[in-house]
Design a protein around this motif. Structure first.
Motif, mmCIF file in Angstrom:
data_model
loop_
_atom_site.group_PDB
_atom_site.id
_atom_site.type_symbol
_atom_site.label_atom_id
_atom_site.label_comp_id
_atom_site.label_asym_id
_atom_site.label_seq_id
_atom_site.Cartn_x
_atom_site.Cartn_y
_atom_site.Cartn_z
ATOM 1 N N GLY A 6 0.825 -1.195 0.000
ATOM 2 C CA GLY A 6 0.000 0.000 0.000
ATOM 3 C C GLY A 6 0.861 1.247 0.000
ATOM 4 N N GLU A 7 0.243 2.355 -0.360
ATOM 5 C CA GLU A 7 1.000 3.591 -0.432
ATOM 6 C C GLU A 7 1.313 4.112 0.973
ATOM 7 N N PHE A 8 2.124 5.165 1.048
ATOM 8 C CA PHE A 8 2.521 5.732 2.336
ATOM 9 C C PHE A 8 1.273 6.115 3.141
ATOM 10 N N GLY A 9 1.307 5.816 4.428
ATOM 11 C CA GLY A 9 0.188 6.178 5.287
ATOM 12 C C GLY A 9 -1.011 5.254 5.182
ATOM 13 N N SER A 10 -0.887 4.184 4.404
ATOM 14 C CA SER A 10 -2.035 3.277 4.254
ATOM 15 C C SER A 10 -2.187 2.356 5.462
ATOM 16 N N GLY A 11 -1.184 2.294 6.327
ATOM 17 C CA GLY A 11 -1.342 1.549 7.574
ATOM 18 C C GLY A 11 -0.480 0.307 7.696
ATOM 19 N N LYS A 12 0.482 0.113 6.804
ATOM 20 C CA LYS A 12 1.313 -1.095 6.835
ATOM 21 C C LYS A 12 2.072 -1.237 8.154
ATOM 22 N N THR A 13 2.721 -0.159 8.563
ATOM 23 C CA THR A 13 3.533 -0.215 9.784
ATOM 24 C C THR A 13 2.652 -0.370 11.024
ATOM 25 N N ASN A 14 1.520 0.312 11.043
ATOM 26 C CA ASN A 14 0.562 0.124 12.137
ATOM 27 C C ASN A 14 0.108 -1.329 12.229
ATOM 28 N N PHE A 15 -0.177 -1.916 11.095
ATOM 29 C CA PHE A 15 -0.624 -3.309 10.997
ATOM 30 C C PHE A 15 0.440 -4.234 11.608
ATOM 31 N N ILE A 33 -9.959 5.945 8.250
ATOM 32 C CA ILE A 33 -10.487 4.704 7.685
ATOM 33 C C ILE A 33 -9.525 4.151 6.628
ATOM 34 N N ARG A 34 -9.320 2.832 6.678
ATOM 35 C CA ARG A 34 -8.485 2.164 5.683
ATOM 36 C C ARG A 34 -9.255 0.984 5.100
ATOM 37 N N VAL A 35 -8.959 0.666 3.864
ATOM 38 C CA VAL A 35 -9.643 -0.429 3.179
ATOM 39 C C VAL A 35 -8.624 -1.495 2.812
ATOM 40 N N GLU A 72 6.255 3.038 21.797
ATOM 41 C CA GLU A 72 5.085 3.658 22.435
ATOM 42 C C GLU A 72 3.782 3.223 21.757
ATOM 43 N N ARG A 73 3.878 2.865 20.496
ATOM 44 C CA ARG A 73 2.702 2.354 19.779
ATOM 45 C C ARG A 73 2.343 0.959 20.311
ATOM 46 N N ILE A 74 3.378 0.156 20.580
ATOM 47 C CA ILE A 74 3.159 -1.182 21.153
ATOM 48 C C ILE A 74 2.468 -1.044 22.507
ATOM 49 N N VAL A 75 2.948 -0.076 23.303
ATOM 50 C CA VAL A 75 2.366 0.146 24.628
ATOM 51 C C VAL A 75 0.873 0.456 24.509
ATOM 52 N N GLN A 76 0.522 1.358 23.604
ATOM 53 C CA GLN A 76 -0.894 1.724 23.414
ATOM 54 C C GLN A 76 -1.734 0.511 23.020
ATOM 55 N N ILE A 77 -1.238 -0.241 22.048
ATOM 56 C CA ILE A 77 -2.010 -1.385 21.536
ATOM 57 C C ILE A 77 -2.122 -2.472 22.598
ATOM 58 N N LYS A 93 -10.282 0.977 11.098
ATOM 59 C CA LYS A 93 -9.828 2.314 11.473
ATOM 60 C C LYS A 93 -8.473 2.233 12.154
ATOM 61 N N ILE A 94 -7.634 3.228 11.948
ATOM 62 C CA ILE A 94 -6.395 3.349 12.715
ATOM 63 C C ILE A 94 -6.629 4.370 13.821
ATOM 64 N N THR A 95 -6.487 3.901 15.069
ATOM 65 C CA THR A 95 -6.729 4.780 16.220
ATOM 66 C C THR A 95 -5.565 4.694 17.210
ATOM 67 N N GLU A 96 -5.645 5.461 18.285
ATOM 68 C CA GLU A 96 -4.677 5.361 19.383
ATOM 69 C C GLU A 96 -4.485 3.932 19.833
ATOM 70 N N GLU A 97 -5.592 3.173 19.824
ATOM 71 C CA GLU A 97 -5.584 1.794 20.324
ATOM 72 C C GLU A 97 -5.121 0.803 19.270
HETATM 73 P P1 ATP Z 1 4.770 4.168 4.778
HETATM 74 O O1 ATP Z 1 4.621 3.639 3.362
HETATM 75 O O2 ATP Z 1 5.125 5.620 4.790
HETATM 76 O O3 ATP Z 1 5.678 3.328 5.612
HETATM 77 P P2 ATP Z 1 2.546 2.956 6.173
HETATM 78 O O4 ATP Z 1 1.675 2.252 5.204
HETATM 79 O O5 ATP Z 1 3.497 2.162 6.971
HETATM 80 O O6 ATP Z 1 3.289 4.139 5.424
HETATM 81 P P3 ATP Z 1 1.545 3.785 8.708
HETATM 82 O O7 ATP Z 1 2.768 4.435 9.203
HETATM 83 O O8 ATP Z 1 1.175 2.468 9.259
HETATM 84 O O9 ATP Z 1 1.564 3.751 7.122
HETATM 85 O O10 ATP Z 1 0.262 4.714 8.913
HETATM 86 C C1 ATP Z 1 0.386 6.045 9.186
HETATM 87 C C2 ATP Z 1 -0.982 6.525 9.612
HETATM 88 O O11 ATP Z 1 -1.272 5.997 10.907
HETATM 89 C C3 ATP Z 1 -1.046 8.005 9.694
HETATM 90 O O12 ATP Z 1 -2.070 8.413 8.823
HETATM 91 C C4 ATP Z 1 -1.405 8.310 11.118
HETATM 92 O O13 ATP Z 1 -2.472 9.210 11.133
HETATM 93 C C5 ATP Z 1 -1.861 6.999 11.691
HETATM 94 N N1 ATP Z 1 -1.406 6.882 13.081
HETATM 95 C C6 ATP Z 1 -0.160 6.654 13.502
HETATM 96 N N2 ATP Z 1 -0.096 6.676 14.850
HETATM 97 C C7 ATP Z 1 -1.340 6.902 15.268
HETATM 98 C C8 ATP Z 1 -1.948 7.048 16.558
HETATM 99 N N3 ATP Z 1 -1.217 6.958 17.670
HETATM 100 N N4 ATP Z 1 -3.263 7.270 16.605
HETATM 101 C C9 ATP Z 1 -3.989 7.362 15.493
HETATM 102 N N5 ATP Z 1 -3.486 7.256 14.251
HETATM 103 C C10 ATP Z 1 -2.186 7.033 14.139
#
Ligand code: ATP
Ligand code: MG
Length: 238
Positions: free
Chosen positions: A32-41, A211-213, A74-79, A230-234
């Protein structure tokens, strides 16, 4: 079907889309493109794998290989808090390795076989799989060597996944391409090597706000459909 297990993503709709969650003995690609949520996932799964089985986990640990310096404790801590785990324990159960170049990345995987069984590691994350390879082997003249190395790397990953009944999750960038790819002017990087090497390919895209799809690409087992989260604090939630 051979003995596989699933790590819940923590998102019901996604688990349903995936037929239970992220599968062991397989490589799942998150593209996915930047910010799509890969790293959060990836952060989310590193916590989810630790949960007991009745909560969707494997009561195992994670190996997180970070190529772009985007791991955030700190993201791990939140989750972890949200999922009812002791955050300190959750962090201790994630083995972190920073990969400084593609050879280092491959070396970490070679060395990993020593700690995976000893530490009950059930999830291996590489965020991002291809970034070093793409920057170190640019252009057409390096394509063959790059793809050969990536091919070897992916084969090693699949072997670890299979031997230790672990899930491998890798992230991938998307690149512009001349032809449309599933109706999209972008496609995952890495070409055929990843297209054939990844067992499952999840395409992530941005929706409105947080919101992410997610959509599963070309899987014989999963009908083409989508799930939103959804990507949230949690972390990731329905
Ligand atoms: P890249 O290609 O740049 O590596 P990515 O696909 O890994 O991007 P992520 O870093 O997972 O994308 O997602 C970034 C998004 O996660 C941002 O839009 C940000 O708003 C959201 N995000 C990150 N931390 C939090 C948080 N603590 N609470 C809510 N949203 C968050
Ligand atoms: Mg990222």
């Amino acid at each position: 079907k051979r003995n596989v297990q699933y790590i819940s993503t923590g998102v019901k709709a996604l688990d349903e889309l995936l037929g239970g969650g992220i599968e062991t003995r397989a490589i799942t690609e998150l593209a996915g493109e930047f910010g799509s949520g890969k790293t959060n996932f990836c952060h989310q799964l590193s916590v989810m794998v630790q949960l007991p089985e009745d909560k969707g986990g494997l009561k195992g640990k994670a190996l997180f290989i970070d190529t772009e310096n985007t791991f955030r404790p700190e993201r791990i801590v939140q989750i972890a808090k949200y999922r009812g785990l002791d955050p300190k324990e959750a962090l201790k159960n994630i083995f972190y390795a920073r990969a400084y170049n593609s050879d280092h990345q491959m070396l970490i995987i070679d060395e990993a076989k020593k700690i995976i069984p000893k530490e009950n590691i059930r999830l291996i994350v590489i965020d991002s799989l291809v970034a070093h390879f793409r920057s170190e082997y640019p252009g057409r003249e390096n394509l063959a060597e790059r793809q050969q190395k990536l091919n070897h790397h992916i084969a090693q990953l699949l072997k670890l996944a299979d031997i230790y009944n672990a899930a491998v999750v890798v992230t991938n960038q998307v690149i512009a391409q001349p032809d449309m790819f599933f109706g999209n002017p972008l496609k995952p990087a890495g070409g055929n090597v990843i297209a054939h090497g990844a067992t499952y390919r999840i395409w992530l895209r941005k929706g409105k706000e947080n919101i992410r799809v997610a959509r599963i690409l070309d899987s014989p087992m999963h009908p083409e459909s989508e799930a939103t989260f959804k990507i949230t604090e949690e972390g990731l939630i329905d």
